[in-house]
Motif scaffolding. Structure first.
Motif, PDB file in Angstrom:
ATOM      1  N   ILE A  20      -6.256  -7.967  20.362  1.00  0.00           N
ATOM      2  CA  ILE A  20      -6.468  -8.215  18.930  1.00  0.00           C
ATOM      3  C   ILE A  20      -7.720  -9.078  18.721  1.00  0.00           C
ATOM      4  N   GLN A  51      -2.037  -1.281  17.157  1.00  0.00           N
ATOM      5  CA  GLN A  51      -2.384  -1.838  15.849  1.00  0.00           C
ATOM      6  C   GLN A  51      -3.754  -2.509  15.798  1.00  0.00           C
ATOM      7  N   THR A  83      -1.177  -2.682   5.754  1.00  0.00           N
ATOM      8  CA  THR A  83      -1.059  -4.014   6.355  1.00  0.00           C
ATOM      9  C   THR A  83      -0.477  -5.030   5.376  1.00  0.00           C
ATOM     10  N   HIS A 137       1.956  -9.003  17.210  1.00  0.00           N
ATOM     11  CA  HIS A 137       1.894  -7.546  17.341  1.00  0.00           C
ATOM     12  C   HIS A 137       2.908  -7.001  18.341  1.00  0.00           C
ATOM     13  N   GLY A 152       0.150  -4.190  20.290  1.00  0.00           N
ATOM     14  CA  GLY A 152      -1.187  -4.746  20.167  1.00  0.00           C
ATOM     15  C   GLY A 152      -2.283  -3.693  20.238  1.00  0.00           C
ATOM     16  N   THR A 160      -5.789  -3.689  12.433  1.00  0.00           N
ATOM     17  CA  THR A 160      -5.813  -5.145  12.295  1.00  0.00           C
ATOM     18  C   THR A 160      -7.251  -5.649  12.158  1.00  0.00           C
ATOM     19  N   PRO A 163       3.690  -7.375  12.412  1.00  0.00           N
ATOM     20  CA  PRO A 163       2.749  -8.439  12.778  1.00  0.00           C
ATOM     21  C   PRO A 163       2.495  -9.383  11.605  1.00  0.00           C
TER      22      PRO A 163
END
Lengths: 370, 370
Positions: free
Chosen positions: B17, B338, B359, B331, B335, B342, B316
């Protein structure tokens, strides 16, 4: 103590045999150089560290049993001197060994072992499953019968290797972090130059045949797979003794450490690969859990394989190969067990004295012209 | 594109992320510093890399499915840009996923999943065991039925992380190899000094709650155990698709790599321990061999565990936590899936625009005063 011509010794190979020889020779007054790009790695680093000549006795291999037993007798003193010389623990575990069986065929194998040992005048004690659990309470319910072999011990191989390095350094051994490609009387050929000495001792393992033509065909790699486990606060403690089985015919050993357990088995694969297979790990875990069900809670820290240097008759090669070239290799699964006796024999040979009688069958001359 | 006050961004946490956000923000013209003592390690390094919102759909988690599906739609472009920006492979594998069952209870689980997806207007295709073996010939005889989910993909997590690092460096991200202890508006407290910036983005995983009081109780570690396998010349090739099962009720996934396979499962253990247990490995191997019996011949290269940052509702946390403090964490197992969405949302928020609608349920404001 040594004659003038043989005071300067170069050992090629820094596993348990090379380190033990180097330490003892330096302590005897030799100038010792130990040539290895990575000492204390290889098969010695991976090993389980069993000192178990009796549990591994096999009909037709009486000379191997005698050699192992003679070396095992030396282990307590060797360990005490090692501990003193290294100012640290030797790793020796003086609790004994249990050989156990989980089915009738396994039990027959144990009976045959007991009978064979009896015929050699070596008594081992048969134990019922109840007696076994009295000795080692964490044994699983599948364990039906066993033999108690209190004299077969073990050593934490990594603790011992670290101690051997410290003892060797303290005794004045010079570590030469180079690769040897070839040895000949009075010389070790390195990658780009030559190291001269009075006597070369080949203490390399599976790569020994590359160093001298007379070793060709005498040493082959035999793979041993090892898992290293660590106890966790919520798990049962490891056993005090080494637990060995045939488990449905498969040999396995579980060697205690202060913080866990080393689980191993010999894979009869050839070649120089040290990869660990999924199936090998599956079988090791499965068989080990049959003997000690509580280890499912242990942490799996390492899965690894080592290549043991095996000879055609399973006896090591200890003796003169050539003028000025000694050899001490081919210790197969028994490097730690046979290290004290091997180091003693090499010391005697370098002083032109007879080595201990039990090492005489290991003279490489037996393969002359093979 | 950005206003003057928010051009200087400090991200805390360099997993998938943090790296994705860093790369995208730097490419948008922000000054970006990424603070992590060891970027691309932790849970992202251990991950399986599944991009599988559909196979993991669960009644009551429709917002999570929408968020995952929206991010998955972005993956092909994200991967292409990543590959171009990093001058190397992104690791994306566009073969799909098979969810398989080995017993009747497992099959019922699959039927329930298919029904649930059907009710959401997402069709998946039921497959017989014969059809499944036509698609992936190395599936084992225990596999009785399955679902084909061609849209659920995977990514080689380590290839992707390496690409993200290169892309981030090329875009001008400054890597700060330090540990952050606390964040506040406009500042990141390091061990002995303070890094000032316009906006802080918390992209740390399971340690995020230590950085800001509002995250306390919102992120907890969930352990995932992973085995990494490598094919051997004598072994069957890995499948093209991700194979997932319930195997006798236990969830397992087998994610292909070019040279092998990653096998994983979620262990519902709490705490920060990442040790892999013997029992965990035994179950992973046993369940995986039920689905792909040929992997017994594979090399076991690594056994490892990661700690996924999980939230109470499995969604998340993406949004403003405080003036000048953004968060993108929690997440869980998603992770990699997404990451594209993100990173896009964080970019929009920093430009004071509305983030993608999917989101919005991830806004940390939903836990205000929890």
């Amino acid at each position: 103590m040594t004659n003038g011509q043989q005071r300067d010794v170069a050992l090629v190979g820094g596993g348990v045999i090379g380190l033990s020889c180097a330490w003892r020779l330096a302590a005897q007054g030799f100038r010792v150089r130990l040539i290895d790009p990575a000492p204390a790695s290889g098969a010695s680093h991976v090993a389980g560290g069993m000192l178990a000549p009796v549990a591994e006795a096999w009909p037709g291999e009486e000379a191997l049993l005698e050699l192992g037993a003679a070396s095992l007798r030396r282990w307590p003193d060797f360990a005490a001197e090692l501990s003193a010389a290294s100012a640290g623990p030797s790793g020796l575990n003086e609790h004994g060994t249990l050989v156990v069986a989980v089915d009738n065929a396994d039990r027959e194998q144990l009976d045959a072992l007991a009978e064979h040992l009896d015929s050699l005048g070596r008594k081992v004690t048969g134990r019922t499953s109840r007696e076994l659990r009295g000795i080692e309470p964490t044994l699983g319910p599948s364990v039906r019968a066993g033999l108690e072999v209190p004299g077969d011990l073990s050593v934490d191989n990594r603790t011992a290797l670290a101690a051997l390095r410290r003892a060797a350094e303290a005794a004045g051994v010079e570590f030469v972090a180079r690769s040897a490609s070839r040895v000949r009387p009075g010389a070790v050929e390195l990658d780009e130059d030559v190291l001269h000495c009075d006597v070369v001792v080949v203490t390399a393992g599976v790569r020994a045949p590359e160093l001298h033509p007379d070793l060709a065909g005498l040493v082959r790699p035999v793979k041993g797979e090892i898992l290293r486990l660590r106890t966790r606060p919520t798990a049962l403690p490891p056993p005090a003794r080494t637990i060995r089985g045939p488990v449905h015919g498969r040999q396995i050993y579980l060697v205690p450490r202060t913080d866990g357990l080393v689980i191993g088995a010999t894979q009869y694969e050839s070649g120089f690969g040290t990869e660990v297979t999924v199936g090998g790990v599956r079988d090791l875990i499965g068989d080990a859990e049959r003997l000690l069900p509580g280890i499912g809670e242990y942490e799996l820290v390492e899965a690894n394989a080592g290549l043991r240097p095996a000879t055609p008759d399973n006896l090591p090669l200890i003796g003169w190969l050539d003028t000025g070239v000694l050899v001490a290799t081919g210790h197969h699964r028994n490097g730690f067990l046979q290290a004290p006796l091997t180091a003693e024999a090499v010391g005697e040979l370098l002083c032109e004295r007879r080595p201990p009688a039990e090492t005489e069958p290991a003279d490489p001359a037996r393969w002359k012209g093979h």
